[in-house]
Design a protein around this motif. Sequence first.
Motif, PDB file in Angstrom:
ATOM      1  N   ASP A  12     -43.597 -10.676  38.976  1.00  0.00           N
ATOM      2  CA  ASP A  12     -43.832  -9.366  38.335  1.00  0.00           C
ATOM      3  C   ASP A  12     -44.486  -8.379  39.300  1.00  0.00           C
ATOM      4  OD1 ASP A  12     -42.762 -10.213  35.930  1.00  0.00           O
ATOM      5  OD2 ASP A  12     -44.719 -10.593  34.998  1.00  0.00           O
ATOM      6  N   CYS A  13     -45.478  -8.846  40.039  1.00  0.00           N
ATOM      7  CA  CYS A  13     -46.213  -7.967  40.960  1.00  0.00           C
ATOM      8  C   CYS A  13     -45.358  -7.489  42.125  1.00  0.00           C
ATOM      9  CB  CYS A  13     -47.442  -8.680  41.512  1.00  0.00           C
ATOM     10  SG  CYS A  13     -48.752  -8.922  40.309  1.00  0.00           S
ATOM     11  N   THR A  14     -44.450  -8.328  42.588  1.00  0.00           N
ATOM     12  CA  THR A  14     -43.652  -7.994  43.773  1.00  0.00           C
ATOM     13  C   THR A  14     -42.263  -7.469  43.450  1.00  0.00           C
ATOM     14  OG1 THR A  14     -42.818 -10.258  43.931  1.00  0.00           O
ATOM     15  CG2 THR A  14     -44.820  -9.721  45.188  1.00  0.00           C
ATOM     16  N   LYS A  15     -41.853  -7.582  42.190  1.00  0.00           N
ATOM     17  CA  LYS A  15     -40.505  -7.195  41.762  1.00  0.00           C
ATOM     18  C   LYS A  15     -39.432  -8.065  42.430  1.00  0.00           C
ATOM     19  CE  LYS A  15     -42.267  -3.854  39.388  1.00  0.00           C
ATOM     20  NZ  LYS A  15     -43.035  -4.325  38.295  1.00  0.00           N
ATOM     21  N   LEU A  16     -39.815  -9.289  42.803  1.00  0.00           N
ATOM     22  CA  LEU A  16     -38.883 -10.265  43.364  1.00  0.00           C
ATOM     23  C   LEU A  16     -38.581 -11.308  42.295  1.00  0.00           C
ATOM     24  CD1 LEU A  16     -40.591 -10.749  46.843  1.00  0.00           C
ATOM     25  CD2 LEU A  16     -38.493  -9.468  46.379  1.00  0.00           C
ATOM     26  N   SER A  17     -37.493 -12.049  42.458  1.00  0.00           N
ATOM     27  CA  SER A  17     -37.147 -13.095  41.491  1.00  0.00           C
ATOM     28  C   SER A  17     -38.100 -14.279  41.627  1.00  0.00           C
ATOM     29  CB  SER A  17     -35.704 -13.567  41.709  1.00  0.00           C
ATOM     30  OG  SER A  17     -35.617 -14.331  42.887  1.00  0.00           O
ATOM     31  N   GLU A  18     -38.214 -15.055  40.573  1.00  0.00           N
ATOM     32  CA  GLU A  18     -39.057 -16.245  40.635  1.00  0.00           C
ATOM     33  C   GLU A  18     -38.550 -17.213  41.692  1.00  0.00           C
ATOM     34  OE1 GLU A  18     -40.000 -18.027  36.879  1.00  0.00           O
ATOM     35  OE2 GLU A  18     -40.774 -16.138  36.056  1.00  0.00           O
ATOM     36  N   ASN A  19     -37.237 -17.319  41.856  1.00  0.00           N
ATOM     37  CA  ASN A  19     -36.684 -18.194  42.893  1.00  0.00           C
ATOM     38  C   ASN A  19     -37.096 -17.722  44.288  1.00  0.00           C
ATOM     39  OD1 ASN A  19     -34.972 -20.477  43.663  1.00  0.00           O
ATOM     40  ND2 ASN A  19     -33.728 -18.874  44.627  1.00  0.00           N
ATOM     41  N   THR A  20     -37.056 -16.422  44.523  1.00  0.00           N
ATOM     42  CA  THR A  20     -37.475 -15.878  45.817  1.00  0.00           C
ATOM     43  C   THR A  20     -38.950 -16.174  46.061  1.00  0.00           C
ATOM     44  OG1 THR A  20     -35.790 -14.152  45.762  1.00  0.00           O
ATOM     45  CG2 THR A  20     -37.700 -13.751  47.179  1.00  0.00           C
ATOM     46  N   ILE A  21     -39.761 -16.073  45.024  1.00  0.00           N
ATOM     47  CA  ILE A  21     -41.188 -16.391  45.157  1.00  0.00           C
ATOM     48  C   ILE A  21     -41.364 -17.857  45.527  1.00  0.00           C
ATOM     49  CG2 ILE A  21     -43.382 -16.603  43.925  1.00  0.00           C
ATOM     50  CD1 ILE A  21     -42.610 -13.702  44.628  1.00  0.00           C
ATOM     51  N   ARG A  22     -40.653 -18.760  44.850  1.00  0.00           N
ATOM     52  CA  ARG A  22     -40.766 -20.192  45.155  1.00  0.00           C
ATOM     53  C   ARG A  22     -40.371 -20.482  46.601  1.00  0.00           C
ATOM     54  NH1 ARG A  22     -38.543 -20.369  39.988  1.00  0.00           N
ATOM     55  NH2 ARG A  22     -40.027 -21.139  38.458  1.00  0.00           N
ATOM     56  N   VAL A  23     -39.268 -19.904  47.051  1.00  0.00           N
ATOM     57  CA  VAL A  23     -38.814 -20.102  48.426  1.00  0.00           C
ATOM     58  C   VAL A  23     -39.838 -19.547  49.408  1.00  0.00           C
ATOM     59  CG1 VAL A  23     -37.043 -19.407  50.108  1.00  0.00           C
ATOM     60  CG2 VAL A  23     -36.367 -20.213  47.838  1.00  0.00           C
ATOM     61  N   SER A  24     -40.361 -18.355  49.132  1.00  0.00           N
ATOM     62  CA  SER A  24     -41.343 -17.725  50.030  1.00  0.00           C
ATOM     63  C   SER A  24     -42.635 -18.526  50.099  1.00  0.00           C
ATOM     64  CB  SER A  24     -41.632 -16.292  49.585  1.00  0.00           C
ATOM     65  OG  SER A  24     -40.472 -15.498  49.734  1.00  0.00           O
ATOM     66  N   VAL A  25     -43.101 -19.028  48.950  1.00  0.00           N
ATOM     67  CA  VAL A  25     -44.317 -19.852  48.941  1.00  0.00           C
ATOM     68  C   VAL A  25     -44.089 -21.109  49.769  1.00  0.00           C
ATOM     69  CG1 VAL A  25     -45.760 -21.329  47.474  1.00  0.00           C
ATOM     70  CG2 VAL A  25     -45.313 -18.954  46.810  1.00  0.00           C
ATOM     71  N   SER A  26     -42.934 -21.730  49.600  1.00  0.00           N
ATOM     72  CA  SER A  26     -42.607 -22.928  50.381  1.00  0.00           C
ATOM     73  C   SER A  26     -42.612 -22.630  51.875  1.00  0.00           C
ATOM     74  CB  SER A  26     -41.249 -23.465  49.943  1.00  0.00           C
ATOM     75  OG  SER A  26     -40.898 -24.590  50.688  1.00  0.00           O
ATOM     76  N   ARG A  27     -42.068 -21.492  52.257  1.00  0.00           N
ATOM     77  CA  ARG A  27     -42.041 -21.102  53.671  1.00  0.00           C
ATOM     78  C   ARG A  27     -43.445 -20.822  54.198  1.00  0.00           C
ATOM     79  NH1 ARG A  27     -36.778 -17.198  53.272  1.00  0.00           N
ATOM     80  NH2 ARG A  27     -35.234 -18.868  53.318  1.00  0.00           N
ATOM     81  N   LEU A  28     -44.265 -20.155  53.388  1.00  0.00           N
ATOM     82  CA  LEU A  28     -45.647 -19.883  53.797  1.00  0.00           C
ATOM     83  C   LEU A  28     -46.416 -21.185  54.013  1.00  0.00           C
ATOM     84  CD1 LEU A  28     -46.429 -16.920  51.388  1.00  0.00           C
ATOM     85  CD2 LEU A  28     -46.327 -16.790  53.885  1.00  0.00           C
ATOM     86  N   VAL A  29     -46.179 -22.162  53.151  1.00  0.00           N
ATOM     87  CA  VAL A  29     -46.822 -23.469  53.313  1.00  0.00           C
ATOM     88  C   VAL A  29     -46.340 -24.136  54.595  1.00  0.00           C
ATOM     89  CG1 VAL A  29     -46.978 -25.806  52.349  1.00  0.00           C
ATOM     90  CG2 VAL A  29     -47.286 -23.819  50.851  1.00  0.00           C
TER      91      VAL A  29
END
Length: 83
Positions: free
Chosen positions: A22-39
């Motif tokens: 909601d905060c980034t206006k990105l999809s939940e899937n994009t958030i999951r992928v991005s979090v995984s990459r950040l980790v």
Amino acid sequence: MILCWHANKEDECWPSIGRLADCTKLSENTIRVSVSRLVSLGIITARGRKDKDGDPATNLYTVEPTSNVDPLTSRRYGVFAAR
């Protein structure tokens, strides 16, 4: 980075995937992928949490010092992408 905005004085936060989307206006899937990459890049750590009844709760994210992270590498993996 949205996790930095949510972080407390200990550099920890626990927003839901939906909240980050909601905060980034990105999809939940994009958030999951991005979090995984950040980790995987060592920029954050993510640890599962349980609520008082022992059920899964939102992850606890810790923003790590990033002085050793190459910004070009981070961009190449798409962790700073936004619409």
